[in-house]
Design an enzyme around this catalytic site. Sequence first.
Site, PDB file in Angstrom:
ATOM      1  N   THR A 161     -17.336   6.711  -3.996  1.00 44.91           N
ATOM      2  CA  THR A 161     -18.030   5.865  -4.968  1.00 44.91           C
ATOM      3  C   THR A 161     -19.443   5.507  -4.545  1.00 44.91           C
ATOM      4  OG1 THR A 161     -15.925   4.945  -5.637  1.00 44.91           O
ATOM      5  CG2 THR A 161     -17.853   3.622  -6.135  1.00 44.91           C
ATOM      6  N   SER A 180      -9.717  11.193  -1.713  1.00 45.45           N
ATOM      7  CA  SER A 180      -8.309  11.550  -1.864  1.00 45.45           C
ATOM      8  C   SER A 180      -8.110  13.063  -1.667  1.00 45.45           C
ATOM      9  CB  SER A 180      -7.767  11.090  -3.220  1.00 45.45           C
ATOM     10  OG  SER A 180      -8.612  11.542  -4.235  1.00 45.45           O
ATOM     11  N   THR A 182       5.976  -0.207  11.830  1.00 51.23           N
ATOM     12  CA  THR A 182       6.509  -1.197  10.897  1.00 51.23           C
ATOM     13  C   THR A 182       5.812  -1.135   9.537  1.00 51.23           C
ATOM     14  OG1 THR A 182       6.816  -3.550  10.457  1.00 51.23           O
ATOM     15  CG2 THR A 182       5.009  -2.987  11.921  1.00 51.23           C
ATOM     16  N   GLN A 183       6.583  -1.473   8.502  1.00 51.58           N
ATOM     17  CA  GLN A 183       5.996  -1.568   7.163  1.00 51.58           C
ATOM     18  C   GLN A 183       5.155  -2.828   7.013  1.00 51.58           C
ATOM     19  OE1 GLN A 183       9.021  -1.201   4.114  1.00 51.58           O
ATOM     20  NE2 GLN A 183       9.881   0.609   5.099  1.00 51.58           N
ATOM     21  N   CYS A 184       5.352  -3.790   7.940  1.00 49.62           N
ATOM     22  CA  CYS A 184       4.544  -5.011   7.876  1.00 49.62           C
ATOM     23  C   CYS A 184       3.109  -4.642   8.213  1.00 49.62           C
ATOM     24  CB  CYS A 184       5.019  -6.036   8.897  1.00 49.62           C
ATOM     25  SG  CYS A 184       6.701  -6.569   8.634  1.00 49.62           S
TER      26      CYS A 184
HETATM   27  N1  ASP Z   1     -11.796   7.425  -5.148  1.00 49.46           N
HETATM   28  C1  ASP Z   1     -12.926   7.051  -4.342  1.00 49.46           C
HETATM   29  C2  ASP Z   1     -12.805   7.765  -3.008  1.00 49.46           C
HETATM   30  O1  ASP Z   1     -12.078   7.347  -2.157  1.00 49.46           O
HETATM   31  C3  ASP Z   1     -12.956   5.584  -4.204  1.00 49.46           C
HETATM   32  C4  ASP Z   1     -14.070   5.058  -3.342  1.00 49.46           C
HETATM   33  O2  ASP Z   1     -14.963   5.729  -2.919  1.00 49.46           O
HETATM   34  O3  ASP Z   1     -14.056   3.870  -3.096  1.00 49.46           O
HETATM   35  O4  ASP Z   1     -13.454   8.754  -2.822  1.00 49.46           O
END
Ligand code: ASP
Length: 351
Positions: free
Chosen positions: A18, A64, A281-283
């Site tokens: 972003t 991602s 842990t999931q915590c």
């Molecule tokens: N989906 C974007 C990414 O991780 C979100 C971000 O940049 O904050 O590339």
Amino acid sequence: MNTTQDKASILLIYTGGTIGMTENPETGVLESFNFQHLAENVPELKKLGHHVETIQFEPPMDSSAMGPDSWMKIVRIISDNYSKFDGFVVLHGTDTMSYTASALSFMLENLSKPVILTGSQLPIGMLRTDGKENLITAIEIAAAKENGIPIVPEVCVFFENELMRGNRTCKANADNFNAFRSYNYPSLAKAGIHIKYDQSQIYRPISRKPLKPHYLLDRNIAILKLFPGISPQVVESILNIPGIKGVVMETFGSGNAPMDEWFLSMLKDAVDRGIVIVNVTQCRAGSVEMHRYETGHKLLEIGVVSGYDSTTESAVTKLMFLFGHGLTPDEVKEHMNCSLIGEITLPAALR
Ligand code: ASP
């Protein structure tokens, strides 16, 4: 103490996310920002007085979609430019920034210069952006020296006034500007009117060995997140993925799991087949203590390894790194019980 902000050379590596977006004034659509024109778009940078050069991923990636190949690309860029720059700022999407920061911390052995990852929740080209502040302060941190030595020779995440050890972070908020947390390790610095470094928490390389970049990672890792009512089929299918070498098992509380016979025998069978199972842990905060309850103790007897207070991000990338280097399951277990670069806090008896 002589803290300086002399003119430094910083390499800005824009991978995507972003932060690199700007609004097209005609269409209103968010488009990728050309970081070669950074100074035009972020005029504040000139006032810092540092020499900033930019390398940009083509095309920029949403985080991602990032993984081992992009981590290697970043390591290659840093390694190829290591002697020419005082510090590195990696602009990265926030979604998987903690995975990248964790991976880089293992892949950049003997790091003695700052590698600061940052990004933003709002595009840099938007009025209310958090990107400009994050970018400018990240550059300042990457440039900061004390008696001629970089103050933070670590892979860090800087976000919303807080500098954190990268392999201790997780993305904890999808909306707020303070999106990252380091629950199990204190901040390395806080940025207010001044940037206040906590020297006692910053990792200091013991020897002055040259940077040793690593490019070997093994993807045969899985995450098994437990939940009440998890079925034998789910556990079995994960532990029997062809080629699987390491499993990060997210357990309850201080490292507890169901004590059903089927569950324990599936884990035991996997461990006996040489699969390394790491208990985290999931915590969000706190540590696995497998000696504390009978359930944790049973897992230990079977051969499950404690991940202590590791984040899942760090445990996954550490397993990729260790198996990538051809270590045997026993060697991997041994290294999971050591802190390679400050990613876990070991109980006093093991330090
Ligand atoms: N989906 C974007 C990414 O991780 C979100 C971000 O940049 O904050 O590339």
